[in-house]
Design a protein around this motif. Structure first.
Motif, PDB file in Angstrom:
ATOM      1  N   GLY A 151       7.590   0.427   2.054  1.00  0.00           N
ATOM      2  CA  GLY A 151       7.055   0.344   0.709  1.00  0.00           C
ATOM      3  C   GLY A 151       7.527   1.481  -0.173  1.00  0.00           C
ATOM      4  N   VAL A 152       7.608   2.693   0.391  1.00  0.00           N
ATOM      5  CA  VAL A 152       8.111   3.844  -0.374  1.00  0.00           C
ATOM      6  C   VAL A 152       9.562   3.609  -0.761  1.00  0.00           C
TER       7      VAL A 152
ATOM      8  N   LEU B  88       0.830  -1.210   0.000  1.00  0.00           N
ATOM      9  CA  LEU B  88       0.000   0.000   0.000  1.00  0.00           C
ATOM     10  C   LEU B  88       0.863   1.258   0.000  1.00  0.00           C
ATOM     11  N   GLY B  89       1.960   1.244   0.767  1.00  0.00           N
ATOM     12  CA  GLY B  89       2.865   2.390   0.778  1.00  0.00           C
ATOM     13  C   GLY B  89       3.473   2.650  -0.589  1.00  0.00           C
TER      14      GLY B  89
ATOM     15  N   VAL C 144      -0.827   5.266   5.201  1.00  0.00           N
ATOM     16  CA  VAL C 144      -0.907   3.864   5.622  1.00  0.00           C
ATOM     17  C   VAL C 144      -1.167   3.777   7.118  1.00  0.00           C
ATOM     18  N   GLY C 145      -0.525   4.652   7.899  1.00  0.00           N
ATOM     19  CA  GLY C 145      -0.760   4.674   9.340  1.00  0.00           C
ATOM     20  C   GLY C 145      -2.190   5.030   9.684  1.00  0.00           C
ATOM     21  N   VAL C 146      -2.758   5.995   8.968  1.00  0.00           N
ATOM     22  CA  VAL C 146      -4.168   6.364   9.185  1.00  0.00           C
ATOM     23  C   VAL C 146      -5.079   5.197   8.841  1.00  0.00           C
TER      24      VAL C 146
ATOM     25  N   MET D  98       6.159  12.200  -0.899  1.00  0.00           N
ATOM     26  CA  MET D  98       5.496  10.920  -0.671  1.00  0.00           C
ATOM     27  C   MET D  98       6.209  10.081   0.383  1.00  0.00           C
ATOM     28  N   LEU D  99       7.487  10.333   0.610  1.00  0.00           N
ATOM     29  CA  LEU D  99       8.211   9.622   1.659  1.00  0.00           C
ATOM     30  C   LEU D  99       7.601   9.906   3.033  1.00  0.00           C
TER      31      LEU D  99
END
Length: 293
Positions: free
Chosen positions: A211-212, A51-52, A78-80, A70-71
């Motif tokens: 993921g980023v 997802l990241g 994703v945390g939200v 985006m980093l």
């Protein structure tokens, strides 16, 4: 007859192993935080890693945001998402066996992968590293891509900062106390359910951050975290379930072992992590850095 392996070949494979180990360390760290503080086995971690990467690709292609924005943005998103999952789903299962939480996150991973697969397929989306990190440096014995060096440095920085926050600060002590004896902590006026939610959100955000970092190095696809998560679970088990430093050191170490195996005995490189896991479980079931005998 034995054939000597050139040093540059060994160094290149160790570098690749260290890059993979950096991903293992960040991902296993997120798992260790969630498992150690909340006693939740989060099998959706691989899907959150994906997802990241997908959020980053979407931000750069649909909204023209750059990599550096985006980093920060992708891990927060994703945390939200993790916070929403914890508050609406996982919270209802805390009074049951942890197996129910494991099954829920397993189902959630399948749903996330299925949704993004229906939109983007499985072939992988194009993604390039930022221009500032696209070059290489000649170290004499090998060429070091700048982006891979950045991945290692960023992963180590995040891992060590997380370890320091949880193990060496007053906030970390409060987090540990809230999970070990929530009623006592609540008596001091601390909102324990909020702490649980934020810890889960932070752990999932670490998966998004990984993921980023991974997106420019591997095809961005809905299934990119599917195989990786099995290895990461092995890392957590070897390091000791819930051990922060154990996950960091084991992730990096197993990445190097995996890279070295690709030079010495390539056929074993895909299974060496699991061989190590079996040996550790036989000799020390609590893991290398876990509590217990």
């Amino acid at each position: 007859m034995d054939v000597a392996i050139p040093l540059p070949v060994i160094m290149i494979q160790l570098l690749l192993g260290l890059v993979n180990g950096s991903f293992y360390a960040v991902l296993s760290l997120g798992l260790a935080v969630i498992a150690g503080l909340l006693n939740i086995i989060n099998f959706s971690h691989g899907a959150l890693f994906m997802l990241g990467a997908v959020f980053t690709w979407m931000g750069m292609n649909y909204f023209q945001l750059d990599y550096w924005v985006m980093l920060v943005v992708a891990p927060v998103l994703v945390g939200v998402f993790g916070i929403v999952v914890e508050r609406t789903m996982l919270r209802r299962l805390y009074r049951f066996d942890p197996l129910y939480g494991f099954l829920l996150t397993l189902g959630l991973a399948s749903v996330l992968e299925g949704v993004f697969r229906s939109f983007y397929g499985v072939s992988g989306l194009p993604y390039s590293p930022p221009a500032a990190l696209s070059g290489v440096s000649n170290l004499g014995f090998m060429v070091m891509p700048h982006y891979r060096a950045w991945v290692i440095a960023a992963s180590l920085a995040v891992c060590l900062a997380t370890w320091f926050l949880i193990e060496k600060t007053r906030l970390g002590a409060t987090l540990r106390a809230a999970t070990e004896n929530p009623k006592m902590v609540e008596a001091f006026g601390i909102n324990v359910p909020l702490i649980v939610t934020l810890v889960y959100g932070f752990g999932t955000g670490l998966a998004g951050f990984a993921g980023v970092l991974a997106a420019p190095l591997m095809p961005v696809s809905p299934l990119m975290g599917q195989n990786l998560i099995i290895v990461v679970f092995a890392v957590v088990v070897i390091g000791g379930m819930g051990s922060i430093m154990g996950s960091i050191l084991t992730g990096l170490g197993l990445g190097l072992v995996e890279g070295l195996a690709k030079v010495i005995y390539p056929e074993a490189s895909a299974t060496v992590v699991f061989v190590v896991m079996v040996i550790v479980l036989l000799l020390r079931p609590s893991g290398l850095f876990g509590k217990g005998k």
